[in-house]
Design a protein around this motif. Structure first.
Motif, mmCIF file in Angstrom:
data_model
loop_
_atom_site.group_PDB
_atom_site.id
_atom_site.type_symbol
_atom_site.label_atom_id
_atom_site.label_comp_id
_atom_site.label_asym_id
_atom_site.label_seq_id
_atom_site.Cartn_x
_atom_site.Cartn_y
_atom_site.Cartn_z
ATOM 1 N N ILE A 68 0.965 -1.403 0.177
ATOM 2 C CA ILE A 68 0.058 0.028 -0.070
ATOM 3 C C ILE A 68 0.821 1.008 -0.083
ATOM 4 N N THR A 69 0.608 2.084 -1.042
ATOM 5 C CA THR A 69 1.392 3.332 -1.141
ATOM 6 C C THR A 69 0.630 4.305 -0.811
ATOM 7 N N GLU A 70 1.101 5.467 -0.398
ATOM 8 C CA GLU A 70 0.575 6.832 -0.280
ATOM 9 C C GLU A 70 1.213 7.857 -0.662
ATOM 10 N N ILE A 71 0.715 8.631 -1.607
ATOM 11 C CA ILE A 71 1.688 10.077 -1.848
ATOM 12 C C ILE A 71 1.228 11.159 -1.094
ATOM 13 N N LEU A 72 2.090 11.412 -0.152
ATOM 14 C CA LEU A 72 1.708 12.375 0.782
ATOM 15 C C LEU A 72 1.998 13.928 0.345
ATOM 16 N N GLU A 73 2.923 13.810 -0.671
ATOM 17 C CA GLU A 73 3.036 15.039 -1.432
ATOM 18 C C GLU A 73 3.588 14.743 -3.082
ATOM 19 N N ALA A 74 3.210 15.335 -4.006
ATOM 20 C CA ALA A 74 3.461 15.007 -5.042
ATOM 21 C C ALA A 74 4.301 16.147 -6.094
ATOM 22 N N ALA A 75 5.518 15.818 -6.646
ATOM 23 C CA ALA A 75 6.298 16.730 -7.394
ATOM 24 C C ALA A 75 7.088 15.827 -8.296
ATOM 25 N N ALA A 76 6.073 15.378 -9.288
ATOM 26 C CA ALA A 76 6.653 14.551 -10.641
ATOM 27 C C ALA A 76 7.544 13.357 -10.088
ATOM 28 N N GLY A 77 7.175 12.025 -10.827
ATOM 29 C CA GLY A 77 7.932 10.851 -10.413
ATOM 30 C C GLY A 77 7.354 10.302 -8.963
ATOM 31 N N THR A 78 6.018 10.167 -9.085
ATOM 32 C CA THR A 78 5.482 9.749 -7.816
ATOM 33 C C THR A 78 5.509 8.372 -7.903
ATOM 34 N N ARG A 79 5.193 7.686 -9.247
ATOM 35 C CA ARG A 79 5.102 6.218 -9.494
ATOM 36 C C ARG A 79 6.372 5.706 -8.826
ATOM 37 N N CYS A 80 7.395 6.109 -9.464
ATOM 38 C CA CYS A 80 8.880 5.683 -9.196
ATOM 39 C C CYS A 80 9.119 5.591 -7.709
#
Lengths: 246, 267
Positions: free
Chosen positions: A125-137
């Motif tokens: 389970i992954t949670e993006i807390l803050e996104a700035a391009a390249g989140t899937r990697c």
């Protein structure tokens, strides 16, 4: 890929607007064992990206009809927190996160020794807390550390990194303006033991020469992340040896 | 069916027996909260944010401000919405998918504590009467579940709101961002569980798994009650127990309020 050339992405001296060389990735920070309830967990920062990953299982696969009598099912959830992006993300799965979850679970099904756990599922389970391009990697690199922290048997660690093209130059690990206005993005994930590519996506426009340069650059980036992952796991087990944590 | 939380009979009996003897498994007194920590400004893309731990429970609240149109009955006021996700990251018994009744109750109780106390000055969020207002989205991500999500989520939401900046310059480059106007009467939510005949503050996960019932009380700094919710099981409270909890809530909230004020002063 916007493909617009109006935004300046490269300086005249051949460096990028954030000062990086074309083959340089943003600073990466990884910490293993950050959550209490999960079997294994990891917090990762890559540039402005902040990601948490947790692993549950192997446990009985539900619903029952999803069980495979010969091996475990790997379920990968990719989710962005509503406050992780400039314009609030509506909670819940969308087509993009569903697709990322699918290709990422296939990447991990390649390395997890799934035959050891028939009828079970491993939840990543992954949670993006803050996104700035390249989140899937970032999510995939974090997930691999969380799986190792959970003690899930794997044939190798997985690290992910993107290369792309911005301002006419092939570069590693695009930042937000490069991702928004650049010409191409090529995220890959690598099985670090075999060197095989376990995830590959691409969008934009690259010549075959540029593609080869980008692919090699991304592979090199994955290996660099692999070293930081290793370091984080060493630190995690050093804490156990020192008696700080269980 | 999901992966349910199962507490062994031995552990349940142990917690109940301890309670009868006047003790708790982690050594706290019945009026004692677990250690609390609040970090604000942790997500730069959010207009306000707070990472709160209560013992081993950890939640992250983020605020987003969006321009929208007002409701017809409140043309000169902003609007707010609270969403809380029981993230499957946080516990093996949480499942992905649309919010179930537990998550809905949690977000509605946190929402009420903020809305009914008038914490946000809604009139200040009107940009153009009847046309344009700010909508405040409070989203709380549960990251690690070790009990008492109500109080942790509510504290995180209040801390995040207290550090929120209204991004006016994004809409009108000639104007400046400003701090979200807040009513100084901040509600602090405290939850009490009843196990057998014993009332205890801030139940942890094991205590929640064997509690008969719980009561959540939000109080302001004057000790006035701003919101309440009974839940957590089919048990019941006597009249005197309710009054006992309300009195305790007034005392206990000062510790949480003190920590919140200390953190906000430093931020």
């Amino acid at each position: 890929m916007g493909g617009t050339q109006e935004v300046q992405l490269m300086k005249d001296d051949g460096t990028r607007m954030d000062g990086r060389r074309p083959d340089e990735m943003r600073p990466v920070h990884i910490e293993a064992g950050v959550l209490n309830r999960a079997s294994g967990s990891c917090y990762l920062e890559m540039g402005g990206n902040k990601v948490l990953a947790g692993v549950y299982g192997p446990r009985e696969a539900i619903p029952r009809h999803s069980q495979n009598p010969t091996k475990a099912v790997v379920k990968f959830r990719y989710n962005m927190a509503p406050f992780s992006v400039d314009d609030r993300k509506r909670p819940g799965p969308d087509r993009r996160s569903t697709e990322i979850g699918k290709v990422a679970s296939e990447a991990f099904a390649n390395v997890i020794i799934v035959e050891e756990f028939p009828r079970a599922q491993v939840d990543v389970i992954t949670e993006i807390l803050e996104a700035a391009a390249g989140t899937r990697c970032a999510a995939i690199s974090a997930a691999s550390v969380a799986l190792a922290d959970a003690g899930i048997p794997m044939r190798g660690m997985v690290a992910a990194c993107a290369a792309g093209k911005a301002g006419g130059t092939v570069c590693l690990d695009l930042n937000q303006p490069e991702d928004n206005h650049g010409e191409a993005d090529l995220p890959i994930a690598l099985n670090l033991t075999t060197g095989e590519v376990v995830l590959l996506q691409m969008d934009g426009h690259l010549s075959s020469d540029e593609f080869e340069t980008a692919l090699d650059m991304a592979i090199k980036g994955c290996k660099e992340i692999g070293e930081i992952q290793k370091e984080a796991l060493y630190k995690r087990y050093q804490r156990v040896v020192d008696g700080e944590v269980a | 069916m999901g992966h349910d939380v199962v507490l062994s009979t031995i552990k349940k009996d142990y917690i109940r027996r301890l309670a009868e003897e006047g003790r708790r498994a982690d050594g706290r007194s019945f009026d004692e909260f677990r250690p609390v920590s609040i970090k604000t400004g942790v997500i730069s893309k959010a207009e306000g944010s707070a990472d709160v731990t209560l013992g081993k429970t950890r939640v992250l609240a983020g605020i987003k401000m969006i321009i929208g149109s007002p409701y017809p009955d409140t043309p000169d006021r902003g609007a707010m919405a609270t969403g809380i996700e029981l993230n499957p990251l946080a516990a093996p018994e949480f499942e992905a998918g649309p919010p179930r009744e537990g998550a809905v109750e949690l977000s509605r109780v946190v929402d009420r504590g903020i809305r009914e106390s008038g914490l946000i000055d809604m009139k200040s969020l009107c940009i153009e009467e009847g046309e344009k207002i700010w909508m405040v989205f409070i989203d709380v991500d549960i990251l690690d579940h070790d009990g008492n999500l109500f109080d942790a989520a509510s504290l995180a939401a209040v801390a995040a709101l207290s550090t929120t900046t209204v991004p006016l310059s994004q809409v009108d480059p000639e104007k400046e961002d400003y701090k979200l106007p807040m009513n100084p009467e901040v509600p602090i939510q405290t939850t009490f569980a009843k196990i057998g005949e014993t009332i205890m503050a801030d139940p942890d996960l094991d205590e929640e798994a064997c509690m008969d019932v719980r009561l959540t009380v939000a109080t302001d700094q004057n000790g006035n009650i701003r919101a309440m919710q009974k839940g957590g099981g089919s048990g019941a409270f006597t009249r005197d127990e309710i009054l006992e909890i309300v009195a305790k809530a007034r005392d206990v909230q000062t510790g949480l309020r003190g920590e919140l004020e200390r953190v906000l002063k430093e931020s």
